[in-house]
Scaffold this motif. Structure first.
Motif, short mmCIF file in Angstrom:
data_model
loop_
_atom_site.label_atom_id
_atom_site.label_comp_id
_atom_site.label_asym_id
_atom_site.label_seq_id
_atom_site.Cartn_x
_atom_site.Cartn_y
_atom_site.Cartn_z
N TYR A 66 32.15 33.88 72.46
CA TYR A 66 32.17 32.56 73.09
C TYR A 66 31.25 32.50 74.31
CZ TYR A 66 33.91 28.30 75.30
OH TYR A 66 34.00 27.05 75.88
N LYS A 67 31.23 33.58 75.08
CA LYS A 67 30.36 33.62 76.25
C LYS A 67 28.88 33.56 75.86
CE LYS A 67 33.52 36.43 79.05
NZ LYS A 67 33.74 37.78 79.64
N SER A 68 28.57 34.03 74.65
CA SER A 68 27.17 34.08 74.21
C SER A 68 26.66 32.75 73.65
CB SER A 68 27.00 35.16 73.13
OG SER A 68 27.59 34.76 71.90
N ILE A 69 27.55 31.79 73.46
CA ILE A 69 27.16 30.50 72.87
C ILE A 69 26.42 29.67 73.90
CG2 ILE A 69 28.02 28.35 71.86
CD1 ILE A 69 30.42 29.96 70.83
N SER A 70 25.26 29.14 73.54
CA SER A 70 24.45 28.38 74.49
C SER A 70 24.92 26.94 74.63
CB SER A 70 22.98 28.40 74.05
OG SER A 70 22.82 27.84 72.76
N GLN A 71 25.42 26.34 73.56
CA GLN A 71 25.84 24.95 73.65
C GLN A 71 27.20 24.83 74.32
OE1 GLN A 71 27.69 23.18 69.92
NE2 GLN A 71 26.16 24.50 68.98
N ASN A 72 27.46 23.65 74.87
CA ASN A 72 28.73 23.40 75.53
C ASN A 72 29.78 23.06 74.48
OD1 ASN A 72 30.67 22.78 77.49
ND2 ASN A 72 30.10 20.62 77.42
N THR A 73 30.61 24.01 74.14
CA THR A 73 31.59 23.87 73.07
C THR A 73 32.96 24.33 73.56
OG1 THR A 73 29.87 24.36 71.44
CG2 THR A 73 32.14 24.54 70.71
N LYS A 74 33.97 23.54 73.32
CA LYS A 74 35.33 23.95 73.70
C LYS A 74 35.86 24.97 72.71
CE LYS A 74 36.49 19.67 76.13
NZ LYS A 74 35.18 19.04 76.05
N VAL A 75 36.85 25.74 73.16
CA VAL A 75 37.38 26.80 72.30
C VAL A 75 38.90 26.85 72.34
CG1 VAL A 75 37.21 28.57 74.11
CG2 VAL A 75 37.19 29.26 71.70
N ILE A 76 39.50 27.05 71.19
CA ILE A 76 40.91 27.38 71.07
C ILE A 76 40.97 28.76 70.43
CG2 ILE A 76 43.09 26.84 69.91
CD1 ILE A 76 42.30 23.89 70.03
N PHE A 77 41.48 29.73 71.16
CA PHE A 77 41.57 31.08 70.61
C PHE A 77 42.79 31.20 69.70
CE2 PHE A 77 38.89 32.03 74.33
CZ PHE A 77 37.86 32.71 73.67
N THR A 78 42.60 31.89 68.58
CA THR A 78 43.67 32.13 67.62
C THR A 78 43.74 33.63 67.40
OG1 THR A 78 42.15 31.86 65.74
CG2 THR A 78 43.30 29.90 66.49
N THR A 79 44.82 34.25 67.81
CA THR A 79 44.87 35.71 67.79
C THR A 79 46.30 36.23 67.64
OG1 THR A 79 44.30 37.70 69.05
CG2 THR A 79 44.96 35.77 70.31
#
Length: 224
Positions: A66-79
């Protein structure tokens, strides 16, 4: 409509997300991936609003991905691992779903994205630069300058934020009524277009050329 993808090395987990997503209005799960490089190639070409992202994966863990993604994208972690929760929220995750999660829990997480989108679209630009997510008030933006694969946001306090993004991508995140592209390398606030001399816009100490492609639109706004 929230455009989303899901990345998980477990096919069953992806199928569950796909099933849940299909039941939620205004959520479009565009693609699912079980290989990180495939997801990365997709993100390099297509902007999305949200990623459902596993953390423990064979290559790079989800936090680093996620840190490596250049675009501004929200994240929901599933783990399946609870110990990453603090790290996830430190990088501004919308939510953290601990497997196995129910449809209702999944739906609650997506609703948080919808609420955040309404708030951000009205008055803020959220963009990732380095390892930080910056939330910038529209009123603080002097102009946005394109620099090859990067953009530089000039702020009223004379500071600058440099982020990896295309001009097209950043323009899609801005309010259409508040910002306009005036040149292949410049986006400016509409209210700042007050003085034009020899096809140059003067904003404070900046002199910004008006590109041929954009001159008719600029003049339409000036003559309103």
């Amino acid at each position: 409509m929230i455009r989303a993808i899901a990345l998980d090395d477990e096919i069953l987990a992806l199928k569950i997300i796909e099933n849940y997503a299909g039941k939620i209005e205004n959520l479009s799960l565009e693609k699912i991936f079980n290989i990180q490089s495939d997801a990365q190639r997709y993100l390099n070409k297509f902007p999305v609003d949200l990623i459902f992202l596993d953390i423990e994966m064979p290559a790079k863990n989800g936090l680093d991905f996620y840190k490596s993604i250049s675009q501004n994208t929200k994240v929901i972690f599933t783990t399946a691992y609870s110990e990453y929760a603090v790290d996830a929220f430190n990088i501004s995750a919308v939510d953290y779903l601990l497997k196995p999660f129910s449809f209702e829990r999944f739906k609650t997480a997506v609703e948080k994205v919808k609420i955040n989108n309404v708030t951000d679209d009205v008055q803020h630009l959220s963009i990732r630069a380095g390892y930080k997510l910056h939330k910038i008030n529209f009123n603080d933006i002097v102009l946005i300058e394109g620099l090859d694969d990067y953009i530089q946001i000039h702020l009223k306090d004379s500071s600058k934020i440099t982020a990896r993004s295309s001009m097209k991508s950043i323009l899609e995140k801005l309010s259409e009524k508040d910002f306009i592209r005036v040149h292949r390398s410049y986006i400016v606030p509409v209210n700042s277009i007050r003085t034009i001399v020899n096809r140059n816009i003067h904003i404070g100490d900046f002199v910004i050329p008006i590109g041929d492609t954009y001159k008719d639109l600029v003049m339409t706004i000036v003559n309103k």
